[in-house]
Design a protein around this motif. Sequence first.
Motif, mmCIF file in Angstrom:
data_model
loop_
_atom_site.group_PDB
_atom_site.id
_atom_site.type_symbol
_atom_site.label_atom_id
_atom_site.label_comp_id
_atom_site.label_asym_id
_atom_site.label_seq_id
_atom_site.Cartn_x
_atom_site.Cartn_y
_atom_site.Cartn_z
ATOM 1 N N GLY A 213 0.788 -1.223 0.000
ATOM 2 C CA GLY A 213 0.000 0.000 0.000
ATOM 3 C C GLY A 213 0.817 1.268 0.000
ATOM 4 O O GLY A 213 0.270 2.367 -0.111
ATOM 5 N N SER A 214 2.138 1.155 0.128
ATOM 6 C CA SER A 214 3.005 2.332 0.108
ATOM 7 C C SER A 214 3.138 2.871 -1.310
ATOM 8 O O SER A 214 2.941 2.147 -2.293
ATOM 9 C CB SER A 214 4.403 1.980 0.638
ATOM 10 O OG SER A 214 4.340 1.521 1.972
ATOM 11 N N LEU A 215 3.486 4.158 -1.404
ATOM 12 C CA LEU A 215 3.793 4.769 -2.688
ATOM 13 C C LEU A 215 5.283 5.063 -2.754
ATOM 14 O O LEU A 215 5.834 5.654 -1.832
ATOM 15 C CB LEU A 215 3.011 6.078 -2.889
ATOM 16 C CG LEU A 215 1.524 5.998 -3.210
ATOM 17 C CD1 LEU A 215 1.008 7.370 -3.614
ATOM 18 C CD2 LEU A 215 1.233 4.987 -4.296
ATOM 19 N N GLU A 216 5.909 4.661 -3.823
ATOM 20 C CA GLU A 216 7.304 4.996 -4.060
ATOM 21 C C GLU A 216 7.359 6.165 -5.044
ATOM 22 O O GLU A 216 6.865 6.069 -6.161
ATOM 23 C CB GLU A 216 8.060 3.804 -4.631
ATOM 24 C CG GLU A 216 9.524 4.100 -4.927
ATOM 25 C CD GLU A 216 10.214 2.972 -5.652
ATOM 26 O OE1 GLU A 216 11.171 2.408 -5.099
ATOM 27 O OE2 GLU A 216 9.773 2.641 -6.779
ATOM 28 N N TRP A 217 7.956 7.267 -4.596
ATOM 29 C CA TRP A 217 8.115 8.448 -5.431
ATOM 30 C C TRP A 217 9.577 8.529 -5.865
ATOM 31 O O TRP A 217 10.480 8.429 -5.033
ATOM 32 C CB TRP A 217 7.760 9.715 -4.658
ATOM 33 C CG TRP A 217 6.310 9.850 -4.271
ATOM 34 C CD1 TRP A 217 5.640 9.110 -3.353
ATOM 35 C CD2 TRP A 217 5.395 10.815 -4.779
ATOM 36 N NE1 TRP A 217 4.344 9.534 -3.250
ATOM 37 C CE2 TRP A 217 4.168 10.592 -4.116
ATOM 38 C CE3 TRP A 217 5.488 11.840 -5.721
ATOM 39 C CZ2 TRP A 217 3.038 11.370 -4.379
ATOM 40 C CZ3 TRP A 217 4.358 12.615 -5.977
ATOM 41 C CH2 TRP A 217 3.158 12.366 -5.321
ATOM 42 N N VAL A 218 9.814 8.706 -7.141
ATOM 43 C CA VAL A 218 11.168 8.900 -7.657
ATOM 44 C C VAL A 218 11.198 10.262 -8.348
ATOM 45 O O VAL A 218 10.450 10.503 -9.302
ATOM 46 C CB VAL A 218 11.575 7.785 -8.639
ATOM 47 C CG1 VAL A 218 12.980 8.036 -9.174
ATOM 48 C CG2 VAL A 218 11.507 6.423 -7.944
ATOM 49 N N SER A 219 12.065 11.154 -7.845
ATOM 50 C CA SER A 219 12.133 12.520 -8.365
ATOM 51 C C SER A 219 12.790 12.546 -9.732
ATOM 52 O O SER A 219 13.430 11.566 -10.152
ATOM 53 C CB SER A 219 12.918 13.401 -7.402
ATOM 54 O OG SER A 219 14.310 13.126 -7.511
ATOM 55 N N PRO A 220 12.656 13.671 -10.449
ATOM 56 C CA PRO A 220 13.324 13.793 -11.746
ATOM 57 C C PRO A 220 14.839 13.600 -11.662
ATOM 58 O O PRO A 220 15.482 13.257 -12.658
ATOM 59 C CB PRO A 220 12.966 15.208 -12.207
ATOM 60 C CG PRO A 220 11.691 15.518 -11.495
ATOM 61 C CD PRO A 220 11.792 14.836 -10.167
ATOM 62 N N HIS A 221 15.411 13.788 -10.465
ATOM 63 C CA HIS A 221 16.858 13.623 -10.276
ATOM 64 C C HIS A 221 17.218 12.243 -9.728
ATOM 65 O O HIS A 221 18.375 11.988 -9.393
ATOM 66 C CB HIS A 221 17.382 14.700 -9.332
ATOM 67 C CG HIS A 221 17.130 16.095 -9.820
ATOM 68 N ND1 HIS A 221 17.760 16.632 -10.918
ATOM 69 C CD2 HIS A 221 16.285 17.062 -9.371
ATOM 70 C CE1 HIS A 221 17.337 17.873 -11.121
ATOM 71 N NE2 HIS A 221 16.434 18.156 -10.195
ATOM 72 N N GLY A 222 16.202 11.359 -9.614
ATOM 73 C CA GLY A 222 16.469 9.990 -9.196
ATOM 74 C C GLY A 222 16.390 9.736 -7.704
ATOM 75 O O GLY A 222 16.673 8.621 -7.251
ATOM 76 N N ARG A 223 16.014 10.727 -6.912
ATOM 77 C CA ARG A 223 15.878 10.501 -5.471
ATOM 78 C C ARG A 223 14.590 9.715 -5.197
ATOM 79 O O ARG A 223 13.562 9.953 -5.813
ATOM 80 C CB ARG A 223 15.853 11.830 -4.726
ATOM 81 C CG ARG A 223 17.180 12.583 -4.793
ATOM 82 C CD ARG A 223 17.152 13.838 -3.957
ATOM 83 N NE ARG A 223 18.434 14.527 -3.989
ATOM 84 C CZ ARG A 223 18.685 15.675 -3.360
ATOM 85 N NH1 ARG A 223 17.720 16.258 -2.647
ATOM 86 N NH2 ARG A 223 19.883 16.226 -3.452
ATOM 87 N N ARG A 224 14.689 8.788 -4.238
ATOM 88 C CA ARG A 224 13.589 7.870 -3.965
ATOM 89 C C ARG A 224 13.004 8.139 -2.586
ATOM 90 O O ARG A 224 13.729 8.268 -1.612
ATOM 91 C CB ARG A 224 14.082 6.426 -4.053
ATOM 92 C CG ARG A 224 13.055 5.359 -3.751
ATOM 93 C CD ARG A 224 13.664 3.975 -3.964
ATOM 94 N NE ARG A 224 12.747 2.903 -3.626
ATOM 95 C CZ ARG A 224 12.653 2.344 -2.423
ATOM 96 N NH1 ARG A 224 13.471 2.762 -1.433
ATOM 97 N NH2 ARG A 224 11.800 1.374 -2.201
ATOM 98 N N TYR A 225 11.675 8.207 -2.537
ATOM 99 C CA TYR A 225 10.956 8.388 -1.280
ATOM 100 C C TYR A 225 9.834 7.345 -1.227
ATOM 101 O O TYR A 225 9.108 7.169 -2.207
ATOM 102 C CB TYR A 225 10.347 9.794 -1.184
ATOM 103 C CG TYR A 225 11.341 10.918 -1.346
ATOM 104 C CD1 TYR A 225 11.959 11.496 -0.250
ATOM 105 C CD2 TYR A 225 11.666 11.397 -2.615
ATOM 106 C CE1 TYR A 225 12.879 12.529 -0.394
ATOM 107 C CE2 TYR A 225 12.582 12.429 -2.782
ATOM 108 C CZ TYR A 225 13.185 12.989 -1.663
ATOM 109 O OH TYR A 225 14.098 14.007 -1.815
ATOM 110 N N VAL A 226 9.702 6.670 -0.087
ATOM 111 C CA VAL A 226 8.626 5.699 0.091
ATOM 112 C C VAL A 226 7.686 6.229 1.173
ATOM 113 O O VAL A 226 8.110 6.498 2.292
ATOM 114 C CB VAL A 226 9.170 4.307 0.483
ATOM 115 C CG1 VAL A 226 8.003 3.354 0.774
ATOM 116 C CG2 VAL A 226 10.038 3.745 -0.636
ATOM 117 N N VAL A 227 6.420 6.374 0.815
ATOM 118 C CA VAL A 227 5.418 6.905 1.738
ATOM 119 C C VAL A 227 4.453 5.767 2.096
ATOM 120 O O VAL A 227 3.666 5.328 1.253
ATOM 121 C CB VAL A 227 4.640 8.064 1.106
ATOM 122 C CG1 VAL A 227 3.623 8.626 2.104
ATOM 123 C CG2 VAL A 227 5.594 9.158 0.638
ATOM 124 N N PRO A 228 4.517 5.262 3.341
ATOM 125 C CA PRO A 228 3.618 4.166 3.732
ATOM 126 C C PRO A 228 2.250 4.714 4.132
ATOM 127 O O PRO A 228 2.129 5.863 4.558
ATOM 128 C CB PRO A 228 4.332 3.545 4.933
ATOM 129 C CG PRO A 228 5.050 4.708 5.551
ATOM 130 C CD PRO A 228 5.478 5.594 4.412
#
Length: 241
Positions: A213-228
């Motif tokens: 159910g988490s969302l993985e966000w990857v920025s235009p510069h390749g940084r990764r964020y996981v929002v549970p």
Amino acid sequence: MSWVHALVPSVEAHAIYGRVTQQAVVIRDHDRGTTRGGEPGDGVERSLDEIRADVFCDLLIDGTVPQHPKQARGIRATVVVTVPALALLGFDGVTDPAEVEGVGPIPIERARELAGNATGWMRVLTHPETGAVVSVGRTRYRPPPELAKLVKWRADRCMGPGCSKPASQCQIDHSVAWADGGETSVTNTAPLCQGHHTVRHHGGWQITHLGDGSLEWVSPHGRRYVVPPERRLPTFYPNAA
């Protein structure tokens, strides 16, 4: 099984029966492998009445009349089929019936057929424990109220990185866009505030809906964020063999 009755002029009634019968005869001959084109039949023997019933349904559900206004020709039949998810998957011991809105229970085999490939049928999958709607597949772009409520309850807030806006004030977004074949399901939707909704579609970010159910966000510069999500839905697995 149900009866469909229509009181119409006798000439039209005779014409309807004649057309349905003629089409049924052609289909029966095709099934027997005796069509003019020599195409092989499928070997399934059905009675003429059975084939007539299929033709009748096909014409009324999918047929169009060029003389009708364009708006009328665009109308398609929609039937809501609610299926417990585990029953659809054929888990042993799961006997919960499928339901057709306005009709009642139908055999699970028929529900599997409708859920799998039939257009014009709205597939509704329900959670095996709570009965909550978890998917309507590709039959609806906008989530029905029950599904939207479940998605927002699970997340509790905007699923954008670092955002605390309440989910009740957010929009439901498809992780895999509807235009790209994404389904309207609990595993492909999440609440996003207006700002993150805009960033998600126009800011160059890539979003992946993870299995928990988490969302993985990857920025235009390749940084990764996981929002549970704030809450997790129970997951059911088949018994080990």
